[in-house]
Design a protein around this motif. Structure first.
Motif, PDB file in Angstrom:
ATOM      1  N   MET A 187       0.785  20.573   9.932  1.00 31.46           N
ATOM      2  CA  MET A 187       1.561  20.547  11.158  1.00 31.46           C
ATOM      3  C   MET A 187       2.001  21.381  11.694  1.00 31.46           C
ATOM      4  O   MET A 187       2.491  21.987  10.724  1.00 31.46           O
ATOM      5  CB  MET A 187       2.877  20.016  10.339  1.00 31.46           C
ATOM      6  CG  MET A 187       2.459  18.095  10.557  1.00 31.46           C
ATOM      7  SD  MET A 187       1.867  16.595  11.850  1.00 31.46           S
ATOM      8  CE  MET A 187       2.317  16.960  12.473  1.00 31.46           C
ATOM      9  N   VAL A 188       1.633  22.132  12.981  1.00 32.47           N
ATOM     10  CA  VAL A 188       2.095  22.695  13.625  1.00 32.47           C
ATOM     11  C   VAL A 188       3.312  22.958  14.653  1.00 32.47           C
ATOM     12  O   VAL A 188       2.533  21.529  15.359  1.00 32.47           O
ATOM     13  CB  VAL A 188       0.470  23.663  14.332  1.00 32.47           C
ATOM     14  CG1 VAL A 188       0.261  24.188  13.601  1.00 32.47           C
ATOM     15  CG2 VAL A 188      -0.191  23.285  15.202  1.00 32.47           C
ATOM     16  N   GLN A 189       4.080  23.530  15.204  1.00 37.27           N
ATOM     17  CA  GLN A 189       4.481  23.021  16.199  1.00 37.27           C
ATOM     18  C   GLN A 189       4.185  23.384  18.244  1.00 37.27           C
ATOM     19  O   GLN A 189       3.374  25.223  17.664  1.00 37.27           O
ATOM     20  CB  GLN A 189       6.064  24.009  16.054  1.00 37.27           C
ATOM     21  CG  GLN A 189       7.011  24.071  17.171  1.00 37.27           C
ATOM     22  CD  GLN A 189       8.371  24.277  16.962  1.00 37.27           C
ATOM     23  OE1 GLN A 189       8.601  25.318  16.101  1.00 37.27           O
ATOM     24  NE2 GLN A 189       9.603  23.714  17.345  1.00 37.27           N
ATOM     25  N   ILE A 190       4.114  22.810  18.747  1.00 40.90           N
ATOM     26  CA  ILE A 190       3.470  23.273  19.805  1.00 40.90           C
ATOM     27  C   ILE A 190       4.862  23.642  20.847  1.00 40.90           C
ATOM     28  O   ILE A 190       6.097  23.158  20.899  1.00 40.90           O
ATOM     29  CB  ILE A 190       2.345  21.955  20.289  1.00 40.90           C
ATOM     30  CG1 ILE A 190       3.274  20.701  20.252  1.00 40.90           C
ATOM     31  CG2 ILE A 190       1.949  21.843  19.879  1.00 40.90           C
ATOM     32  CD1 ILE A 190       2.061  19.567  21.183  1.00 40.90           C
ATOM     33  N   GLY A 191       4.172  23.858  22.368  1.00 39.39           N
ATOM     34  CA  GLY A 191       5.048  24.656  22.973  1.00 39.39           C
ATOM     35  C   GLY A 191       6.550  23.405  23.677  1.00 39.39           C
ATOM     36  O   GLY A 191       7.604  23.792  23.234  1.00 39.39           O
ATOM     37  N   SER A 192       6.223  22.186  23.517  1.00 42.89           N
ATOM     38  CA  SER A 192       7.221  21.086  23.358  1.00 42.89           C
ATOM     39  C   SER A 192       8.617  21.826  22.609  1.00 42.89           C
ATOM     40  O   SER A 192       9.390  20.575  23.252  1.00 42.89           O
ATOM     41  CB  SER A 192       6.853  20.203  23.846  1.00 42.89           C
ATOM     42  OG  SER A 192       6.204  19.345  23.049  1.00 42.89           O
ATOM     43  N   GLY A 193       7.851  21.865  21.513  1.00 34.64           N
ATOM     44  CA  GLY A 193       9.140  21.827  19.849  1.00 34.64           C
ATOM     45  C   GLY A 193       8.330  20.443  19.260  1.00 34.64           C
ATOM     46  O   GLY A 193       9.164  20.259  17.820  1.00 34.64           O
ATOM     47  N   ALA A 194       6.991  19.259  19.602  1.00 31.71           N
ATOM     48  CA  ALA A 194       7.507  18.626  19.221  1.00 31.71           C
ATOM     49  C   ALA A 194       5.880  18.867  17.348  1.00 31.71           C
ATOM     50  O   ALA A 194       5.825  20.532  18.076  1.00 31.71           O
ATOM     51  CB  ALA A 194       6.612  17.585  19.774  1.00 31.71           C
ATOM     52  N   TYR A 195       5.419  17.876  17.118  1.00 29.12           N
ATOM     53  CA  TYR A 195       4.964  19.094  15.337  1.00 29.12           C
ATOM     54  C   TYR A 195       3.424  18.101  15.817  1.00 29.12           C
ATOM     55  O   TYR A 195       3.216  17.336  16.426  1.00 29.12           O
ATOM     56  CB  TYR A 195       5.468  18.666  14.456  1.00 29.12           C
ATOM     57  CG  TYR A 195       6.386  19.577  14.038  1.00 29.12           C
ATOM     58  CD1 TYR A 195       6.066  21.195  13.232  1.00 29.12           C
ATOM     59  CD2 TYR A 195       7.420  19.211  14.445  1.00 29.12           C
ATOM     60  CE1 TYR A 195       7.217  21.813  13.146  1.00 29.12           C
ATOM     61  CE2 TYR A 195       8.531  20.273  14.427  1.00 29.12           C
ATOM     62  CZ  TYR A 195       8.182  21.518  13.535  1.00 29.12           C
ATOM     63  OH  TYR A 195       9.430  22.919  13.261  1.00 29.12           O
ATOM     64  N   ARG A 196       1.932  18.208  15.636  1.00 31.16           N
ATOM     65  CA  ARG A 196       0.881  18.238  15.617  1.00 31.16           C
ATOM     66  C   ARG A 196       0.364  18.008  14.412  1.00 31.16           C
ATOM     67  O   ARG A 196       0.525  19.474  14.019  1.00 31.16           O
ATOM     68  CB  ARG A 196      -0.032  17.947  17.013  1.00 31.16           C
ATOM     69  CG  ARG A 196      -0.172  19.427  17.175  1.00 31.16           C
ATOM     70  CD  ARG A 196      -0.978  19.585  18.184  1.00 31.16           C
ATOM     71  NE  ARG A 196      -2.371  20.887  18.709  1.00 31.16           N
ATOM     72  CZ  ARG A 196      -2.608  21.157  19.670  1.00 31.16           C
ATOM     73  NH1 ARG A 196      -3.409  20.539  20.414  1.00 31.16           N
ATOM     74  NH2 ARG A 196      -2.920  22.134  20.174  1.00 31.16           N
ATOM     75  N   GLU A 197      -0.596  17.482  13.999  1.00 29.15           N
ATOM     76  CA  GLU A 197      -1.586  18.225  13.040  1.00 29.15           C
ATOM     77  C   GLU A 197      -2.563  18.936  13.416  1.00 29.15           C
ATOM     78  O   GLU A 197      -3.282  18.815  14.330  1.00 29.15           O
ATOM     79  CB  GLU A 197      -2.782  16.481  12.538  1.00 29.15           C
ATOM     80  CG  GLU A 197      -2.851  16.777  11.135  1.00 29.15           C
ATOM     81  CD  GLU A 197      -3.641  15.671  10.366  1.00 29.15           C
ATOM     82  OE1 GLU A 197      -4.576  15.531   9.748  1.00 29.15           O
ATOM     83  OE2 GLU A 197      -2.949  14.636  10.625  1.00 29.15           O
TER      84      GLU A 197
END
Length: 75
Positions: free
Chosen positions: A1-11
């Motif tokens: 999982m990596v953090q994206i710009g909005s602070g959410a995480y995605r695989e």
């Protein structure tokens, strides 16, 4: 999982590349980017080492090897 710009995480998928695939990416990448420039230098040095015989390279002094690699990097 990596953090994206909005602070959410995605695989995030992880890929294992062959040496040749890395070479192609490096040679066709933007050399203004430090990591691409370093990869291009790495492959240039490795290619040159293969071009000269192992015996010739092994007979060089450490200073000669360092000078040789510095010239390749400069080019």
């Amino acid at each position: 999982m990596v953090q994206i710009g909005s602070g959410a995480y995605r695989e995030q998928k992880d890929y294992k590349l062959t040496r040749y695939a890395c070479y192609l990416i490096a040679q066709n990448g933007d050399s203004r980017k430090k990591v691409i420039a370093l990869a291009q230098t790495y492959f240039a040095v490795q290619t040159r080492k293969q071009e000269i015989s192992e015996k010739e390279y092994s007979e060089l002094t450490e200073d000669e090897k360092r000078f040789y690699q510095r010239n390749l990097t400069r080019k």
